[in-house]
Design a protein around this motif. Structure first.
Motif, PDB file in Angstrom:
ATOM      1  N   TYR A   1      -5.292  -7.660  -3.215  1.00 34.92           N
ATOM      2  CA  TYR A   1      -5.506  -6.044  -2.829  1.00 34.92           C
ATOM      3  C   TYR A   1      -4.715  -5.664  -1.489  1.00 34.92           C
ATOM      4  CZ  TYR A   1      -8.410  -5.559  -6.899  1.00 34.92           C
ATOM      5  OH  TYR A   1      -8.818  -5.304  -8.198  1.00 34.92           O
ATOM      6  N   ASP A   2      -4.161  -6.713  -0.722  1.00 31.91           N
ATOM      7  CA  ASP A   2      -3.255  -6.415   0.202  1.00 31.91           C
ATOM      8  C   ASP A   2      -1.706  -6.268  -0.332  1.00 31.91           C
ATOM      9  OD1 ASP A   2      -4.244  -9.063  -0.110  1.00 31.91           O
ATOM     10  OD2 ASP A   2      -2.940  -9.637   1.488  1.00 31.91           O
ATOM     11  N   VAL A   3      -1.356  -5.235  -0.683  1.00 31.20           N
ATOM     12  CA  VAL A   3      -0.376  -5.195  -1.661  1.00 31.20           C
ATOM     13  C   VAL A   3       1.144  -4.908  -0.669  1.00 31.20           C
ATOM     14  CG1 VAL A   3       1.073  -3.792  -3.541  1.00 31.20           C
ATOM     15  CG2 VAL A   3      -1.705  -4.314  -3.555  1.00 31.20           C
ATOM     16  N   ASP A   4       2.049  -5.612  -0.924  1.00 29.26           N
ATOM     17  CA  ASP A   4       3.384  -5.759  -0.249  1.00 29.26           C
ATOM     18  C   ASP A   4       4.368  -4.631  -0.896  1.00 29.26           C
ATOM     19  OD1 ASP A   4       2.327  -7.686   1.330  1.00 29.26           O
ATOM     20  OD2 ASP A   4       3.642  -9.684   0.386  1.00 29.26           O
ATOM     21  N   ASP A   5       4.254  -4.455  -2.216  1.00 31.16           N
ATOM     22  CA  ASP A   5       5.361  -3.769  -2.834  1.00 31.16           C
ATOM     23  C   ASP A   5       4.364  -3.351  -4.130  1.00 31.16           C
ATOM     24  OD1 ASP A   5       7.052  -2.471  -4.506  1.00 31.16           O
ATOM     25  OD2 ASP A   5       8.699  -3.901  -4.008  1.00 31.16           O
ATOM     26  N   HIS A   6       3.872  -2.021  -4.282  1.00 30.22           N
ATOM     27  CA  HIS A   6       3.454  -1.504  -5.476  1.00 30.22           C
ATOM     28  C   HIS A   6       3.847  -1.507  -6.737  1.00 30.22           C
ATOM     29  CE1 HIS A   6       0.657  -0.072  -2.076  1.00 30.22           C
ATOM     30  NE2 HIS A   6      -0.076  -0.141  -2.864  1.00 30.22           N
TER      31      HIS A   6
END
Length: 566
Positions: A72-77
């Motif tokens: 849930y720590d997203v680098d690129d959605h």
């Protein structure tokens, strides 16, 4: 590009009565043998999902991530974590699920990005007051030199909700808000660029064949930060009635979701669905389920219940009230953030069993405290039939069809959940429900990955093999076969009429009548109760017979003589 949405007569409203199966990709199935579940692993297990009889799969985040918070720590959605596969693997998975008649729902995480996101890296390299920083919630610190956080707020995971950055010239600089972990900086949803970018994310996945979206922390996007910096804010107080909390459930957030509905969700044929994860006051939940907004919202009231008939009936009545707003009720007993209900229902408490707080405490003691796991499984099987008898949509969590218990004895140094560290050991966290699934009774990874491949990061306990998919497949009375039978029966019995009538019965019994001439009876008391006379359609325990007694901790579906049949 992925295949189109599967066609069906209820293509527009499929979500109203769907059974949705949550897949936590990193612990579901590992196709490439690196010890981490992946998208090709999901594709390889479509047969299991089809045999179970689910209508849709909800995928927890599979995006690039440092896994500071389970993805849930997203680098690129708008990308796939290379460790989990490629966009082509995603498309192949969607095609396989659609070919099996299973729709696809993906998690979207609009409240924050990771600290590795291109936007946040740009913000760190840019000066205060820049456009790059305006996408996030940056503020100057208090006190001499700005050395104190802008407010006293604490994060969900423990510790301050503010993190100070080092400016490009090497000097201590501003602070950014993170309601969750420091690796999850909050976005500023007052910025039009933030809103437009998320619309593009929704279109990106809808164009690839995604049928719906689960919206993470849907109640947290819009905030009134500056008006409350000098005020103590209880970060866990999410259930206010008036929509006046500075960080949660503000009225303005519905403007965001009206835009999603108008500009994206209804722009597709059939429309894309959405369900809100919104921990809000029950009286405000319907706002998120408004047909002009997201359209559906999770009801966590049943999820929060102990093994208590009065609690459950109150929760069910509250969930049914949501249907009056034009949405559907939703029901769930477990997910990736909770102690598995199979275990929870066996943990004793002063008032009974099943409380989330007691279960978390049991996990934190590594499961050494007394608990009746057999009783917990017995009650979980009964709760399944109660849940599936209710009108609306049901959300299942991977592994519950196997009767999996929480893995409480994961070594502390192997935990991945930030709660364990940031709570100072007060909570062990959520890893115990995220352990890799067992598919076979034997092998180094119990079929989770190819033999000879890497072991999963959190080892499966030895007892997992005996409850694996292969160990239960075709075995009469197994929990897996109960789930298959219950989903099949539910599909046969469900009509377009969502009415539910409570029947007066003995204390501790939940007896409900459904259209089509059938009833569900669940015994939450400590004594046997009589079953209504009629045809026994399904029972949670093989000892239950038509016209006989319903023992404590069991459920049965009965077609009663004289009721109108289908």
């Amino acid at each position: 590009m992925a295949s189109p949405t599967p066609a069906s007569p209820d293509a527009r409203d499929w979500w109203r009565r769907a059974v949705v199966y949550q897949v936590y990709p990193r612990s579901f199935a590992d196709a490439d043998g690196d010890g981490l579940g992946d998208l090709r692993g999901v594709t390889s297990r479509v047969g299991h999902l089809a045999s179970l009889g689910v209508d849709a799969v909800w995928l927890s985040p599979f995006y690039p991530s440092a896994l500071a918070d389970g993805g849930y720590d997203v680098d690129d959605h708008r990308a796939v974590d290379p460790r989990l596969g490629t966009l082509e693997d995603f498309d192949a998975m969607v095609r396989a699920l659609h070919a099996a008649g299973i729709r696809v729902v993906v998690d979207v995480v609009p409240n924050h990005t990771s600290d590795r996101h291109a936007w946040f890296r740009e913000a760190l390299a840019s000066p205060p007051g820049s456009r790059a920083r305006s996408r996030y919630v940056f503020r100057d610190g208090r006190g001499p030199g700005g050395d104190e956080p802008p407010s006293s707020w604490q994060s969900i995971f423990g510790g301050p909700a503010w993190e100070r950055v080092t400016e490009a010239d090497g000097t201590p600089g501003q602070w950014f808000l993170h309601i969750f972990a420091p690796e999850q900086p909050d976005l500023d949803w007052s910025e039009e660029e933030v809103r437009e970018d998320m619309l593009e994310t929704l279109r990106f996945w809808a164009d690839r064949g995604v049928d719906g979206f689960r919206v993470d922390v849907a109640h947290g996007l819009v905030k009134d930060v500056d008006g409350h910096l000098d005020v103590h804010v209880e970060i866990l107080e999410t259930g206010r009635e008036g929509g006046n909390h500075p960080l949660w459930d503000r009225d303005e957030v519905q403007e965001v979701y009206a835009s999603w509905r108008r500009d994206v969700l209804d722009a597709y044929d059939p429309p894309r669905s959405a369900v809100a994860e919104a921990s809000v006051h029950p009286g405000r939940r319907a706002r998120y389920a408004d047909p002009l907004g997201l359209g559906q919202a999770f009801n966590f009231d049943l999820f929060a219940c102990g093994w208590d008939a009065d609690e459950m009936r109150t929760a069910i009545d509250g969930g049914l009230a949501q249907m009056a707003a034009g949405s559907s009720a939703t029901w769930t007993l477990s997910n990736h953030d909770s102690v598995r209900h199979t275990t929870r229902f066996g943990v004793p408490t002063r008032g009974g069993a099943g409380s989330q707080e007691a279960a978390k405490a049991w996990v934190t003691t590594d499961g050494r405290d007394p608990v009746d796991l057999d009783l917990g499984l017995r009650r979980a099987r009964a709760a399944l039939l109660l849940e599936l008898a209710l009108p609306g949509a049901v959300y299942l969590y991977q592994g519950e069809e196997l009767g999996l218990h929480e893995v409480a004895d994961i070594p502390w140094d192997a935990l991945e959940d930030p709660i364990a560290v940031r709570s100072g050991g007060a909570e062990k966290g959520r890893d115990g429900c995220r352990v890799a699934l067992p598919w076979t009774p034997h092998g180094t990874t119990l079929g989770f990955g190819p033999e000879g491949g890497a072991l999963p990061g959190m080892r499966q306990p030895d007892w997992f093999g005996a409850v694996s998919v292969a160990a239960q497949d075709g075995v009469p009375g197994s929990t897996l076969e109960l789930y298959r039978a219950a989903l099949r029966r539910r599909r046969e019995l469900t009509t377009d009429d969502d009415a539910l009538t409570w029947a007066d019965d003995a204390p501790g019994v939940l007896h409900l009548e459904r259209p089509g001439g059938w009833r569900s009876v669940t015994n939450l008391s400590e004594v046997d109760v009589a079953l209504p006379a009629g045809e026994l359609l399904l029972a949670s325990d093989a000892a239950v017979v038509a016209g006989g007694a319903l023992p404590p901790g069991t459920s049965a579906w009965v077609r009663v003589a004289g009721d109108d049949g289908p």
